[in-house]
Design a protein around this motif. Structure first.
Motif, PDB file in Angstrom:
ATOM      1  N   ALA A   1     -45.862 -10.784 -76.017  1.00 30.33           N
ATOM      2  CA  ALA A   1     -44.751 -10.338 -75.181  1.00 30.33           C
ATOM      3  C   ALA A   1     -44.962 -10.825 -73.755  1.00 30.33           C
ATOM      4  O   ALA A   1     -45.978 -10.511 -73.130  1.00 30.33           O
ATOM      5  CB  ALA A   1     -44.627  -8.820 -75.203  1.00 30.33           C
ATOM      6  N   LEU A   2     -43.996 -11.592 -73.254  1.00 32.66           N
ATOM      7  CA  LEU A   2     -44.046 -12.093 -71.885  1.00 32.66           C
ATOM      8  C   LEU A   2     -42.890 -11.503 -71.096  1.00 32.66           C
ATOM      9  O   LEU A   2     -41.769 -11.369 -71.605  1.00 32.66           O
ATOM     10  CB  LEU A   2     -43.943 -13.617 -71.856  1.00 32.66           C
ATOM     11  N   LEU A   3     -43.162 -11.159 -69.841  1.00 29.70           N
ATOM     12  CA  LEU A   3     -42.129 -10.723 -68.921  1.00 29.70           C
ATOM     13  C   LEU A   3     -41.999 -11.788 -67.842  1.00 29.70           C
ATOM     14  O   LEU A   3     -42.871 -11.938 -66.986  1.00 29.70           O
ATOM     15  CB  LEU A   3     -42.488  -9.365 -68.310  1.00 29.70           C
TER      16      LEU A   3
ATOM     17  N   ALA B   1     -42.016   1.699 -66.685  1.00 30.36           N
ATOM     18  CA  ALA B   1     -43.392   1.220 -66.490  1.00 30.36           C
ATOM     19  C   ALA B   1     -44.088   0.975 -67.823  1.00 30.36           C
ATOM     20  O   ALA B   1     -44.947   0.086 -67.930  1.00 30.36           O
ATOM     21  CB  ALA B   1     -44.174   2.231 -65.661  1.00 30.36           C
ATOM     22  N   THR B   2     -43.731   1.737 -68.845  1.00 28.99           N
ATOM     23  CA  THR B   2     -44.353   1.550 -70.161  1.00 28.99           C
ATOM     24  C   THR B   2     -44.015   0.180 -70.745  1.00 28.99           C
ATOM     25  O   THR B   2     -44.842  -0.418 -71.446  1.00 28.99           O
ATOM     26  CB  THR B   2     -43.884   2.651 -71.124  1.00 28.99           C
ATOM     27  N   ILE B   3     -42.822  -0.319 -70.476  1.00 28.38           N
ATOM     28  CA  ILE B   3     -42.437  -1.655 -70.937  1.00 28.38           C
ATOM     29  C   ILE B   3     -43.200  -2.713 -70.133  1.00 28.38           C
ATOM     30  O   ILE B   3     -43.792  -3.647 -70.698  1.00 28.38           O
ATOM     31  CB  ILE B   3     -40.923  -1.872 -70.794  1.00 28.38           C
ATOM     32  N   ARG B   4     -43.198  -2.561 -68.809  1.00 29.94           N
ATOM     33  CA  ARG B   4     -43.859  -3.550 -67.950  1.00 29.94           C
ATOM     34  C   ARG B   4     -45.343  -3.662 -68.268  1.00 29.94           C
ATOM     35  O   ARG B   4     -45.907  -4.759 -68.276  1.00 29.94           O
ATOM     36  CB  ARG B   4     -43.668  -3.179 -66.478  1.00 29.94           C
ATOM     37  N   SER B   5     -45.975  -2.535 -68.548  1.00 29.54           N
ATOM     38  CA  SER B   5     -47.430  -2.546 -68.758  1.00 29.54           C
ATOM     39  C   SER B   5     -47.828  -3.183 -70.089  1.00 29.54           C
ATOM     40  O   SER B   5     -48.984  -3.571 -70.262  1.00 29.54           O
ATOM     41  CB  SER B   5     -47.974  -1.119 -68.681  1.00 29.54           C
ATOM     42  N   ARG B   6     -46.902  -3.288 -71.014  1.00 29.08           N
ATOM     43  CA  ARG B   6     -47.223  -3.844 -72.332  1.00 29.08           C
ATOM     44  C   ARG B   6     -46.803  -5.300 -72.478  1.00 29.08           C
ATOM     45  O   ARG B   6     -46.874  -5.865 -73.566  1.00 29.08           O
ATOM     46  CB  ARG B   6     -46.597  -2.972 -73.433  1.00 29.08           C
ATOM     47  N   CYS B   7     -46.359  -5.888 -71.387  1.00 25.92           N
ATOM     48  CA  CYS B   7     -46.008  -7.310 -71.383  1.00 25.92           C
ATOM     49  C   CYS B   7     -46.922  -8.051 -70.421  1.00 25.92           C
ATOM     50  O   CYS B   7     -47.361  -7.490 -69.412  1.00 25.92           O
ATOM     51  CB  CYS B   7     -44.558  -7.506 -70.936  1.00 25.92           C
ATOM     52  N   THR B   8     -47.202  -9.300 -70.728  1.00 28.30           N
ATOM     53  CA  THR B   8     -47.923 -10.152 -69.784  1.00 28.30           C
ATOM     54  C   THR B   8     -46.907 -10.744 -68.822  1.00 28.30           C
ATOM     55  O   THR B   8     -45.976 -11.437 -69.223  1.00 28.30           O
ATOM     56  CB  THR B   8     -48.665 -11.277 -70.513  1.00 28.30           C
ATOM     57  N   ARG B   9     -47.109 -10.460 -67.548  1.00 28.66           N
ATOM     58  CA  ARG B   9     -46.120 -10.858 -66.535  1.00 28.66           C
ATOM     59  C   ARG B   9     -46.362 -12.294 -66.092  1.00 28.66           C
ATOM     60  O   ARG B   9     -47.486 -12.681 -65.757  1.00 28.66           O
ATOM     61  CB  ARG B   9     -46.202  -9.906 -65.350  1.00 28.66           C
ATOM     62  N   VAL B  10     -45.296 -13.081 -66.063  1.00 28.90           N
ATOM     63  CA  VAL B  10     -45.337 -14.462 -65.571  1.00 28.90           C
ATOM     64  C   VAL B  10     -44.411 -14.534 -64.364  1.00 28.90           C
ATOM     65  O   VAL B  10     -43.202 -14.364 -64.490  1.00 28.90           O
ATOM     66  CB  VAL B  10     -44.886 -15.461 -66.652  1.00 28.90           C
ATOM     67  N   GLU B  11     -44.992 -14.748 -63.194  1.00 29.20           N
ATOM     68  CA  GLU B  11     -44.209 -14.753 -61.960  1.00 29.20           C
ATOM     69  C   GLU B  11     -43.584 -16.128 -61.716  1.00 29.20           C
ATOM     70  O   GLU B  11     -44.205 -17.161 -61.957  1.00 29.20           O
ATOM     71  CB  GLU B  11     -45.094 -14.388 -60.771  1.00 29.20           C
ATOM     72  N   PHE B  12     -42.355 -16.103 -61.222  1.00 26.80           N
ATOM     73  CA  PHE B  12     -41.646 -17.325 -60.866  1.00 26.80           C
ATOM     74  C   PHE B  12     -41.410 -17.341 -59.360  1.00 26.80           C
ATOM     75  O   PHE B  12     -40.457 -16.739 -58.870  1.00 26.80           O
ATOM     76  CB  PHE B  12     -40.309 -17.400 -61.618  1.00 26.80           C
ATOM     77  N   PRO B  13     -42.276 -18.010 -58.607  1.00 27.78           N
ATOM     78  CA  PRO B  13     -42.080 -18.093 -57.155  1.00 27.78           C
ATOM     79  C   PRO B  13     -41.005 -19.119 -56.806  1.00 27.78           C
ATOM     80  O   PRO B  13     -40.655 -19.979 -57.618  1.00 27.78           O
ATOM     81  CB  PRO B  13     -43.453 -18.551 -56.651  1.00 27.78           C
ATOM     82  N   ARG B  14     -40.482 -19.015 -55.607  1.00 26.73           N
ATOM     83  CA  ARG B  14     -39.523 -20.011 -55.141  1.00 26.73           C
ATOM     84  C   ARG B  14     -40.227 -21.353 -54.978  1.00 26.73           C
ATOM     85  O   ARG B  14     -41.374 -21.402 -54.534  1.00 26.73           O
ATOM     86  CB  ARG B  14     -38.907 -19.567 -53.812  1.00 26.73           C
TER      87      ARG B  14
ATOM     88  N   GLU C   1     -46.696  -2.188 -81.564  1.00 31.29           N
ATOM     89  CA  GLU C   1     -47.082  -2.686 -82.890  1.00 31.29           C
ATOM     90  C   GLU C   1     -46.232  -3.919 -83.221  1.00 31.29           C
ATOM     91  O   GLU C   1     -45.309  -3.853 -84.031  1.00 31.29           O
ATOM     92  CB  GLU C   1     -46.884  -1.595 -83.945  1.00 31.29           C
ATOM     93  N   PRO C   2     -46.543  -5.049 -82.584  1.00 34.02           N
ATOM     94  CA  PRO C   2     -45.701  -6.235 -82.765  1.00 34.02           C
ATOM     95  C   PRO C   2     -45.807  -6.797 -84.180  1.00 34.02           C
ATOM     96  O   PRO C   2     -46.905  -6.890 -84.744  1.00 34.02           O
ATOM     97  CB  PRO C   2     -46.273  -7.228 -81.746  1.00 34.02           C
ATOM     98  N   PRO C   3     -44.674  -7.154 -84.795  1.00 37.86           N
ATOM     99  CA  PRO C   3     -44.727  -7.805 -86.103  1.00 37.86           C
ATOM    100  C   PRO C   3     -45.501  -9.121 -86.013  1.00 37.86           C
ATOM    101  O   PRO C   3     -45.428  -9.830 -85.005  1.00 37.86           O
ATOM    102  CB  PRO C   3     -43.250  -8.048 -86.436  1.00 37.86           C
ATOM    103  N   ALA C   4     -46.254  -9.432 -87.042  1.00 42.23           N
ATOM    104  CA  ALA C   4     -47.063 -10.658 -87.048  1.00 42.23           C
ATOM    105  C   ALA C   4     -46.171 -11.875 -86.864  1.00 42.23           C
ATOM    106  O   ALA C   4     -45.079 -11.973 -87.433  1.00 42.23           O
ATOM    107  CB  ALA C   4     -47.840 -10.754 -88.350  1.00 42.23           C
ATOM    108  N   GLY C   5     -46.652 -12.835 -86.043  1.00 40.99           N
ATOM    109  CA  GLY C   5     -45.934 -14.081 -85.857  1.00 40.99           C
ATOM    110  C   GLY C   5     -44.669 -13.976 -85.045  1.00 40.99           C
ATOM    111  O   GLY C   5     -43.808 -14.856 -85.112  1.00 40.99           O
ATOM    112  N   SER C   6     -44.536 -12.911 -84.247  1.00 41.20           N
ATOM    113  CA  SER C   6     -43.326 -12.730 -83.450  1.00 41.20           C
ATOM    114  C   SER C   6     -43.657 -12.812 -81.969  1.00 41.20           C
ATOM    115  O   SER C   6     -44.764 -12.478 -81.529  1.00 41.20           O
ATOM    116  CB  SER C   6     -42.673 -11.380 -83.752  1.00 41.20           C
ATOM    117  N   TYR C   7     -42.672 -13.265 -81.200  1.00 42.67           N
ATOM    118  CA  TYR C   7     -42.823 -13.359 -79.746  1.00 42.67           C
ATOM    119  C   TYR C   7     -41.588 -12.767 -79.080  1.00 42.67           C
ATOM    120  O   TYR C   7     -40.451 -13.048 -79.482  1.00 42.67           O
ATOM    121  CB  TYR C   7     -42.996 -14.813 -79.296  1.00 42.67           C
ATOM    122  N   LEU C   8     -41.825 -11.953 -78.059  1.00 44.46           N
ATOM    123  CA  LEU C   8     -40.757 -11.349 -77.276  1.00 44.46           C
ATOM    124  C   LEU C   8     -40.803 -11.932 -75.867  1.00 44.46           C
ATOM    125  O   LEU C   8     -41.827 -11.817 -75.178  1.00 44.46           O
ATOM    126  CB  LEU C   8     -40.912  -9.836 -77.217  1.00 44.46           C
TER     127      LEU C   8
END
Length: 267
Positions: free
Chosen positions: A29-31, A157-170, A138-145
């Motif tokens: 899971a990526l944010l 916050a529960t959603i944010r904490s369970r995703c790996t955050r990828v920042e997009f700077p200007r 409990e992510p299904p095997a082979g799935s990406y969000l």
């Protein structure tokens, strides 16, 4: 698939290369987070395309020729789903997240993975977010969000904490201006548009295409006229009504902020 065939923007290529080079270590899971106008949605779809490719090239890019890539290019790949509001300004509802859960539970049809793009993620109402939380835990095997977000304070916050955050700077100003020039926008106007868009190139291009500069001049003339000897608030209101309350308020907020900065600048 909205934006499914959008090109990756030059300022995001290094980040894409980093994530795509070793998909074995990619979190489930990526944010994708950052201001409007930086190409986060195009990035999400390019990453989805790579995850769906069955025969990636040596540079870790999708091959473009395998059966999975051809399905993607045709816009009807069965292993990718886009979760978005049904109408502009509406929310993402729990039934949509339940449909996503059903989708992810099915075996992949023709790709190595199943991929979901949720955009904008902050449009999920509370019930939808809670339903998604179960999949994140409990992510299904082979799935990406792939969650795309701009107003992350609206995400639990529960959603944010369970995703790996990828920042997009200007991007660097020169990179942004070069890209705008390639889109047919150059010179002083491109620089002004980029400033008005707070350094976000796609937002700057949108401002140009919606005739924002002419509207901005009208607003400035109206404000000047209201401070003059013969103000006509009814004429001003008529102009502003055609532009819409949201755009007028955004411009006034920016104008007031500019005036404050000017007044506070050293002598």
């Amino acid at each position: 698939m909205t934006d499914g065939l959008a090109e990756l923007h030059p300022w995001n290529r290094a980040q894409a290369d980093r994530l795509m080079t070793d998909l074995g270590r990619l979190p489930h899971a990526l944010l994708l987070a950052g201001p409007v106008g930086l190409g986060k949605n195009a990035f999400a779809w390019q990453l989805a395309r790579r995850l769906l490719c069955a025969q990636p090239a040596a540079d870790a890019q999708p091959c473009g020729t395998c059966h999975s890539c051809r399905l993607y290019q045709a816009g009807n790949h069965p292993d990718v789903i886009h979760i978005a509001p049904a109408e502009p300004g509406k929310g993402i509802l729990i039934d949509q997240i339940r449909a996503l859960a059903d989708f992810l539970q099915l075996k992949a049809h023709s790709a190595p993975s199943k991929v979901a793009v949720i955009s904008p993620a902050e449009a999920m109402n509370l019930n939808a977010a809670n339903a998604l939380l179960k999949m994140l835990e409990e992510p299904p095997a082979g799935s990406y969000l792939l969650l795309v977000g701009t107003q992350l304070q609206r995400l639990p916050a529960t959603i944010r904490s369970r995703c790996t955050r990828v920042e997009f700077p200007r991007p660097a100003r020169r990179v942004a201006l070069d890209w705008l020039h390639a889109q047919g926008e150059g010179g002083a106007e491109a620089e002004l548009l980029l400033d008005l868009a707070d350094g976000a190139p796609l937002r700057a291009l949108e401002l140009k295409r919606t005739d924002y500069l002419a509207q901005r001049r009208q607003l400035m003339d109206d404000v000047t006229a209201l401070a003059g000897p013969q103000p006509d608030p009814l004429a001003c209101a008529a102009h502003w009504k055609t532009l819409g309350a949201a755009r007028c308020l955004a411009w006034l907020e920016a104008w007031v902020a500019d005036r404050i900065r000017q007044d506070m600048a050293p002598g």
